[in-house]
Design a protein around this motif. Structure first.
Motif, PDB file in Angstrom:
ATOM      1  N   PRO A 142      43.542  34.972  32.772  1.00 56.68           N
ATOM      2  CA  PRO A 142      43.910  36.011  33.738  1.00 56.68           C
ATOM      3  C   PRO A 142      42.857  36.215  34.818  1.00 56.68           C
ATOM      4  O   PRO A 142      41.651  36.176  34.569  1.00 56.68           O
ATOM      5  CB  PRO A 142      44.058  37.270  32.878  1.00 56.68           C
ATOM      6  N   VAL A 143      43.350  36.454  36.033  1.00 53.59           N
ATOM      7  CA  VAL A 143      42.523  36.689  37.217  1.00 53.59           C
ATOM      8  C   VAL A 143      43.084  37.883  37.969  1.00 53.59           C
ATOM      9  O   VAL A 143      44.308  38.000  38.136  1.00 53.59           O
ATOM     10  CB  VAL A 143      42.512  35.457  38.141  1.00 53.59           C
ATOM     11  N   VAL A 144      42.201  38.761  38.434  1.00 59.27           N
ATOM     12  CA  VAL A 144      42.598  39.922  39.231  1.00 59.27           C
ATOM     13  C   VAL A 144      41.880  39.837  40.573  1.00 59.27           C
ATOM     14  O   VAL A 144      40.655  39.699  40.623  1.00 59.27           O
ATOM     15  CB  VAL A 144      42.231  41.247  38.523  1.00 59.27           C
ATOM     16  N   LEU A 145      42.641  39.926  41.681  1.00 54.39           N
ATOM     17  CA  LEU A 145      42.100  39.817  43.033  1.00 54.39           C
ATOM     18  C   LEU A 145      42.214  41.169  43.730  1.00 54.39           C
ATOM     19  O   LEU A 145      43.323  41.710  43.860  1.00 54.39           O
ATOM     20  CB  LEU A 145      42.862  38.750  43.822  1.00 54.39           C
ATOM     21  N   LEU A 146      41.081  41.707  44.204  1.00 52.52           N
ATOM     22  CA  LEU A 146      41.024  43.066  44.747  1.00 52.52           C
ATOM     23  C   LEU A 146      40.480  43.045  46.172  1.00 52.52           C
ATOM     24  O   LEU A 146      39.361  42.593  46.425  1.00 52.52           O
ATOM     25  CB  LEU A 146      40.129  43.942  43.861  1.00 52.52           C
ATOM     26  N   HIS A 147      41.258  43.575  47.103  1.00 51.76           N
ATOM     27  CA  HIS A 147      40.902  43.552  48.517  1.00 51.76           C
ATOM     28  C   HIS A 147      40.014  44.733  48.901  1.00 51.76           C
ATOM     29  O   HIS A 147      39.719  45.612  48.092  1.00 51.76           O
ATOM     30  CB  HIS A 147      42.169  43.532  49.375  1.00 51.76           C
ATOM     31  N   GLY A 148      39.634  44.782  50.179  1.00 52.54           N
ATOM     32  CA  GLY A 148      38.734  45.817  50.675  1.00 52.54           C
ATOM     33  C   GLY A 148      39.434  47.005  51.293  1.00 52.54           C
ATOM     34  O   GLY A 148      40.670  47.084  51.352  1.00 52.54           O
ATOM     35  N   ILE A 149      38.635  47.924  51.814  1.00 50.18           N
ATOM     36  CA  ILE A 149      39.142  49.176  52.361  1.00 50.18           C
ATOM     37  C   ILE A 149      39.980  48.919  53.607  1.00 50.18           C
ATOM     38  O   ILE A 149      39.625  48.128  54.483  1.00 50.18           O
ATOM     39  CB  ILE A 149      37.974  50.140  52.666  1.00 50.18           C
ATOM     40  N   GLY A 150      41.141  49.563  53.654  1.00 50.55           N
ATOM     41  CA  GLY A 150      42.034  49.412  54.792  1.00 50.55           C
ATOM     42  C   GLY A 150      42.727  48.069  54.870  1.00 50.55           C
ATOM     43  O   GLY A 150      43.394  47.770  55.867  1.00 50.55           O
ATOM     44  N   ARG A 151      42.636  47.257  53.834  1.00 51.09           N
ATOM     45  CA  ARG A 151      43.180  45.903  53.856  1.00 51.09           C
ATOM     46  C   ARG A 151      44.386  45.802  52.915  1.00 51.09           C
ATOM     47  O   ARG A 151      44.878  46.821  52.429  1.00 51.09           O
ATOM     48  CB  ARG A 151      42.093  44.894  53.462  1.00 51.09           C
ATOM     49  N   THR A 152      44.848  44.577  52.657  1.00 50.61           N
ATOM     50  CA  THR A 152      45.975  44.354  51.756  1.00 50.61           C
ATOM     51  C   THR A 152      45.708  43.128  50.898  1.00 50.61           C
ATOM     52  O   THR A 152      44.757  42.369  51.142  1.00 50.61           O
ATOM     53  CB  THR A 152      47.291  44.136  52.528  1.00 50.61           C
ATOM     54  N   LEU A 153      46.594  42.910  49.939  1.00 49.82           N
ATOM     55  CA  LEU A 153      46.478  41.745  49.062  1.00 49.82           C
ATOM     56  C   LEU A 153      46.585  40.425  49.821  1.00 49.82           C
ATOM     57  O   LEU A 153      46.199  39.371  49.307  1.00 49.82           O
ATOM     58  CB  LEU A 153      47.530  41.807  47.951  1.00 49.82           C
ATOM     59  N   ASP A 154      47.077  40.472  51.065  1.00 49.19           N
ATOM     60  CA  ASP A 154      47.204  39.246  51.856  1.00 49.19           C
ATOM     61  C   ASP A 154      45.854  38.601  52.145  1.00 49.19           C
ATOM     62  O   ASP A 154      45.790  37.411  52.464  1.00 49.19           O
ATOM     63  CB  ASP A 154      47.949  39.547  53.157  1.00 49.19           C
ATOM     64  N   ASP A 155      44.764  39.367  52.032  1.00 48.89           N
ATOM     65  CA  ASP A 155      43.434  38.788  52.212  1.00 48.89           C
ATOM     66  C   ASP A 155      43.107  37.758  51.133  1.00 48.89           C
ATOM     67  O   ASP A 155      42.157  36.980  51.291  1.00 48.89           O
ATOM     68  CB  ASP A 155      42.364  39.886  52.192  1.00 48.89           C
ATOM     69  N   PHE A 156      43.862  37.757  50.047  1.00 50.56           N
ATOM     70  CA  PHE A 156      43.644  36.797  48.968  1.00 50.56           C
ATOM     71  C   PHE A 156      44.826  35.835  48.814  1.00 50.56           C
ATOM     72  O   PHE A 156      44.976  35.215  47.763  1.00 50.56           O
ATOM     73  CB  PHE A 156      43.395  37.518  47.646  1.00 50.56           C
ATOM     74  N   ALA A 157      45.651  35.706  49.845  1.00 54.60           N
ATOM     75  CA  ALA A 157      46.855  34.874  49.721  1.00 54.60           C
ATOM     76  C   ALA A 157      46.513  33.430  49.365  1.00 54.60           C
ATOM     77  O   ALA A 157      47.129  32.832  48.473  1.00 54.60           O
ATOM     78  CB  ALA A 157      47.655  34.927  51.019  1.00 54.60           C
ATOM     79  N   ASP A 158      45.536  32.833  50.051  1.00 54.42           N
ATOM     80  CA  ASP A 158      45.168  31.446  49.766  1.00 54.42           C
ATOM     81  C   ASP A 158      44.644  31.289  48.346  1.00 54.42           C
ATOM     82  O   ASP A 158      44.989  30.344  47.632  1.00 54.42           O
ATOM     83  CB  ASP A 158      44.104  30.959  50.753  1.00 54.42           C
ATOM     84  N   GLN A 159      43.772  32.213  47.943  1.00 54.00           N
ATOM     85  CA  GLN A 159      43.194  32.124  46.605  1.00 54.00           C
ATOM     86  C   GLN A 159      44.246  32.357  45.525  1.00 54.00           C
ATOM     87  O   GLN A 159      44.237  31.694  44.478  1.00 54.00           O
ATOM     88  CB  GLN A 159      42.038  33.118  46.458  1.00 54.00           C
ATOM     89  N   HIS A 160      45.155  33.282  45.762  1.00 59.21           N
ATOM     90  CA  HIS A 160      46.216  33.535  44.788  1.00 59.21           C
ATOM     91  C   HIS A 160      47.032  32.264  44.561  1.00 59.21           C
ATOM     92  O   HIS A 160      47.267  31.856  43.412  1.00 59.21           O
ATOM     93  CB  HIS A 160      47.123  34.670  45.267  1.00 59.21           C
ATOM     94  N   GLU A 161      47.429  31.647  45.649  1.00 64.22           N
ATOM     95  CA  GLU A 161      48.248  30.439  45.538  1.00 64.22           C
ATOM     96  C   GLU A 161      47.498  29.321  44.822  1.00 64.22           C
ATOM     97  O   GLU A 161      48.043  28.650  43.935  1.00 64.22           O
ATOM     98  CB  GLU A 161      48.670  29.976  46.925  1.00 64.22           C
ATOM     99  N   GLY A 162      46.235  29.109  45.180  1.00 66.72           N
ATOM    100  CA  GLY A 162      45.471  28.029  44.566  1.00 66.72           C
ATOM    101  C   GLY A 162      45.164  28.269  43.107  1.00 66.72           C
ATOM    102  O   GLY A 162      45.339  27.375  42.258  1.00 66.72           O
ATOM    103  N   LEU A 163      44.727  29.462  42.781  1.00 61.45           N
ATOM    104  CA  LEU A 163      44.323  29.758  41.405  1.00 61.45           C
ATOM    105  C   LEU A 163      45.516  29.864  40.465  1.00 61.45           C
ATOM    106  O   LEU A 163      45.393  29.605  39.262  1.00 61.45           O
ATOM    107  CB  LEU A 163      43.508  31.054  41.375  1.00 61.45           C
ATOM    108  N   ALA A 164      46.675  30.240  41.004  1.00 61.42           N
ATOM    109  CA  ALA A 164      47.868  30.384  40.152  1.00 61.42           C
ATOM    110  C   ALA A 164      48.388  29.050  39.637  1.00 61.42           C
ATOM    111  O   ALA A 164      49.283  29.031  38.786  1.00 61.42           O
ATOM    112  CB  ALA A 164      48.970  31.124  40.915  1.00 61.42           C
ATOM    113  N   ARG A 165      47.822  27.945  40.091  1.00 54.42           N
ATOM    114  CA  ARG A 165      48.231  26.648  39.541  1.00 54.42           C
ATOM    115  C   ARG A 165      47.915  26.560  38.054  1.00 54.42           C
ATOM    116  O   ARG A 165      48.626  25.874  37.312  1.00 54.42           O
ATOM    117  CB  ARG A 165      47.528  25.508  40.286  1.00 54.42           C
ATOM    118  N   ASP A 166      46.849  27.235  37.619  1.00 54.05           N
ATOM    119  CA  ASP A 166      46.495  27.166  36.200  1.00 54.05           C
ATOM    120  C   ASP A 166      45.875  28.459  35.674  1.00 54.05           C
ATOM    121  O   ASP A 166      45.184  28.471  34.671  1.00 54.05           O
ATOM    122  CB  ASP A 166      45.538  25.991  35.939  1.00 54.05           C
ATOM    123  N   HIS A 167      46.121  29.567  36.372  1.00 52.12           N
ATOM    124  CA  HIS A 167      45.703  30.893  35.924  1.00 52.12           C
ATOM    125  C   HIS A 167      46.867  31.864  36.107  1.00 52.12           C
ATOM    126  O   HIS A 167      47.756  31.611  36.919  1.00 52.12           O
ATOM    127  CB  HIS A 167      44.498  31.408  36.723  1.00 52.12           C
TER     128      HIS A 167
END
Length: 284
Positions: A26-51
């Motif tokens: 399991p992996v949890v991705l947390l964005h910054g103030i005033g931002r959204t989860l889209d700041d981790f879109a690339d990492q979410h897609e890449g890491l979800a291959r095996d996490h």
């Protein structure tokens, strides 16, 4: 303009925008103030291959509804824990946080150590007093006037975040505007900024308490920074090395506040190498 499609959950009666995908540690991705989860879109897609990866809009950010209590670091940590319970991620996870999300990852680990397998702190809040002048201004009484959604302001903010202007895309500006136009966005931003700092900078009390508590946990920790960060200066990486002498650190050259975007492939490879080291595996 609306936010990009994502999952929507009801957690404790509150709307939460999140993405959950993949299978594995399991992996949890947390964005910054005033931002959204889209700041981790690339990492979410890449890491979800095996996490199994969870990205979430923090309370009062993006498509997530605000809390019924004042927005503070402990309140956000409690809300994130509720989301993780709702999606069945109750055991130790790799907690990855950018900016405020880094401080939030640390708070979550301290409040419930059973949730944390490791920490990846990306240009993280908590390691120094200094912060961009724009955020310090929000601690002043007239600050709400500075938070009116406007394309020029959104473009200027994005330009401050990235060293390479090629990353200041129309899509990112549109996402920032959509988030800022939520009726509660200004209130949530002001509550968070004022709970964490003053016009002089980030308050030392919460930083000292949090870093002491995280240091006592002895978690596998990776701290990364971009050397051209205009939001939280590079000297904070030196502070992190002092406070967490056990931590791995990495500096990305010619990179701003979001290495997970500007150095997406290198960032993912770095994180994967870190997780492969003894002691960093989830549940170890």
């Amino acid at each position: 303009m609306s936010l990009a499609p994502a999952d929507e959950l009801s957690v404790a009666g509150r709307r939460v925008r999140c993405r959950v995908s993949g299978d594995g540690p399991p992996v949890v991705l947390l964005h910054g103030i005033g931002r959204t989860l889209d700041d981790f879109a690339d990492q979410h897609e890449g890491l979800a291959r095996d996490h199994r990866v969870v990205s979430v809009d923090l309370p009062g950010h993006g498509g997530s509804a605000p809390l019924d209590v004042p927005h503070s670091l402990p309140a956000l940590a409690s809300a994130v824990a509720e989301v993780l319970d709702a999606v069945g991620m109750t055991g130790p996870a790799h907690l990855v946080g950018n900016s405020l999300g880094g401080a939030l990852a640390m708070r979550l680990a301290v409040d419930d150590p059973s949730r944390a397998a490791s920490l990846v702190l990306v240009n993280s809040a908590g390691f120094g007093k200094e912060v961009t002048f724009a955020l310090r201004l929000l601690a002043l009484p007239f600050a709400r006037l500075l938070l009116r959604p406007h394309p020029a302001i959104a473009r200027r903010t994005e330009r401050a975040i990235f060293h390479d202007p090629a990353y200041v895309t129309e899509a990112r500006i549109a996402t920032a505007l959509a988030a800022a136009r939520q009726p509660h966005a200004a209130r949530v931003m002001l509550e968070l900024v004022r709970s964490l700092g003053t016009w002089r900078g980030v308050r030392p009390q919460w930083r000292a308490e949090l870093l002491d508590a995280v240091g006592a946990l002895g978690l596998p920790t990776l701290v990364v920074w971009g050397d051209r960060d205009l939001i939280l200066p590079i000297r904070h990486l030196a502070n992190a090395r002092v406070r967490f002498p056990h931590a791995r650190t990495h500096l990305f050259p010619d990179c701003g506040h979001m290495p997970q975007i500007e150095r997406a492939a290198e960032f993912e490879a770095l994180v994967r190498r870190f997780w492969s080291e003894p002691g960093a595996a989830a549940g170890a």
